[in-house]
Design an enzyme around this catalytic site. Sequence first.
Site, PDB file in Angstrom:
ATOM      1  N   LYS A  78       0.846  -1.206   0.000  1.00 44.12           N
ATOM      2  CA  LYS A  78       0.000   0.000   0.000  1.00 44.12           C
ATOM      3  C   LYS A  78       0.878   1.251   0.000  1.00 44.12           C
ATOM      4  CE  LYS A  78      -3.902   2.012   2.623  1.00 44.12           C
ATOM      5  NZ  LYS A  78      -4.792   1.874   3.775  1.00 44.12           N
ATOM      6  N   SER A 153      -9.833   1.766   2.745  1.00 44.73           N
ATOM      7  CA  SER A 153      -8.964   2.540   1.893  1.00 44.73           C
ATOM      8  C   SER A 153      -7.906   1.720   1.156  1.00 44.73           C
ATOM      9  CB  SER A 153      -8.255   3.609   2.715  1.00 44.73           C
ATOM     10  OG  SER A 153      -7.425   3.014   3.703  1.00 44.73           O
ATOM     11  N   SER A 177     -10.115  -0.626   6.946  1.00 47.96           N
ATOM     12  CA  SER A 177      -9.512  -0.460   5.623  1.00 47.96           C
ATOM     13  C   SER A 177      -8.826  -1.694   5.063  1.00 47.96           C
ATOM     14  CB  SER A 177      -8.518   0.690   5.623  1.00 47.96           C
ATOM     15  OG  SER A 177      -9.202   1.887   5.467  1.00 47.96           O
TER      16      SER A 177
HETATM   17  N1  GLN Z   1     -13.390   4.009   6.040  1.00 53.78           N
HETATM   18  C1  GLN Z   1     -12.498   4.445   7.065  1.00 53.78           C
HETATM   19  C2  GLN Z   1     -12.389   5.937   7.042  1.00 53.78           C
HETATM   20  O1  GLN Z   1     -12.775   6.506   6.086  1.00 53.78           O
HETATM   21  C3  GLN Z   1     -11.243   3.757   6.786  1.00 53.78           C
HETATM   22  C4  GLN Z   1     -10.079   4.294   7.464  1.00 53.78           C
HETATM   23  C5  GLN Z   1      -8.986   3.315   7.509  1.00 53.78           C
HETATM   24  O2  GLN Z   1      -9.178   2.216   8.017  1.00 53.78           O
HETATM   25  N2  GLN Z   1      -7.843   3.725   7.078  1.00 53.78           N
HETATM   26  O3  GLN Z   1     -11.942   6.547   7.950  1.00 53.78           O
END
Ligand code: GLN
Length: 472
Positions: A78, A153, A177
């Site tokens: 990532k 994400s 995420s």
């Molecule tokens: N959907 C979560 C957010 O928008 C995901 C964040 C994450 O786990 N990095 O904050």
Amino acid sequence: MIDLKNLTIKKAHESFLNGDFTVRQLVDEYLKVINEKNPTINAYLEIYKDIDEQIKNAEKMFTDGTATILTGIPIALKDIILFEGHIASASSKILENYVATYDSFVVEKFKKQGVIFLGRTNMDEFAMGSSTETSAYGVTRNPYDTSRVPGGSSGGSAAALAADMSLASLGTETCGSVRQPASFCGLVGLRTTYGSVSRSGVIAMGSSLDQVGPFGKNVNDVEILFDAMTGYDPKDSTSINDEMRLIKKDPIKKRIGVPREFLSGEGIDKDVLKNFEESCDKLKKAGYEIVDVELPSIKYSLAVYYIIMPAEVSSNLARYDGIRYGLHEDGKNLYEVYTKSRGKGFGKEARRRILLGTYILSHGYYDAYYNTALKVRQIIKDELALFFKDFDAFITPTAPSLPFKLGEKLNDPVSMYLSDIFSAPANLADIPAISIPSGKTENGLPFGIQITAPFLREDILFTIGKDFEKLV
Ligand code: GLN
């Protein structure tokens, strides 16, 4: 031709040892698929230029006899995890040309084992999002249906693996995420215990919530990856020390809770619920006692998360001032340098969260919002600790919906935030949780079930996960 679809880490390792194929042959197969599919899926933002060197190093480990199960395994990284000498942009314009000056803890550990890093994967900007649509570098598409999102994400890492563009991948979690994209892409994804994997060299979003987590095609692969990345790191002050890791663990009770009230909220797909009930029946068949339980505080998790996370985001992202890192815009004075650089560098979602967080932490509101959220976070932790005295785990669907269409939720932040409803308790309580594929719709879209276990009990997730996997 190597059968990439059915390849696992274990099988690849055995094939290297048997001489069925070499590391180079395997990497070449993946590069072929990347060439063919990445232009549509956009899982990778970059394929690394030093793959050849990495292959030589891995092959040397096989001849030396120092190879491990991960040597030569092609992995996607990532775009938020530092790999020395390579760009890590957090998929933001503000870090577009930022080259990592050191290795993150996870990369260092994997490098020692001769893992092959194929490239860096797309993500929501600074890991803010549930669809990989907030990236400054275009959306990533779901390999199961390219009109749909891969989740987020860490959507790029999930899509890379699901489309056979890597054999495993790494993501990060602040709240779901890894698990949610794993569910959307038919993969296993693990949110690791807070402090079990060092955050050193991982670009920060919400520091009290962030963790690196692996994606794999099955539970065994995820377990292999987790074992390779966990460990004490003095460079992360929240890293769990060896003494704590060695505390004796209770044996598995084979009792799993279902928090009924949590599943009765609005906005949960009927198909998702039906698949969840079927999954419960499968676990019963595997000899688990499935009990409806009351966990009255976890329904507040998402609200608490959306206070604590933006507060931490606003503070973490203050370091991007146009001077020390990344994008710089000239201005008449220092203030203008800040505003121009930040205004140009951050996308809409990052700005929204910086504003929210700044408000939450401002004089006069700090107590009402931030401190209250911290108190409720503690209540959730205590409630779960009590629950885990009698149970191994609790289960829910991973996400309230199936993979949604590109653009469907992008202009409705609250509906996007609701994708995290089932993810939030684990992150707030610092505990591990896993998403495991639990079947598909008639149209072939994947479902996922989430299992959440006590602090440092990834072993419970792997045991239940492997039992479940056999029945799907
Ligand atoms: N959907 C979560 C957010 O928008 C995901 C964040 C994450 O786990 N990095 O904050």
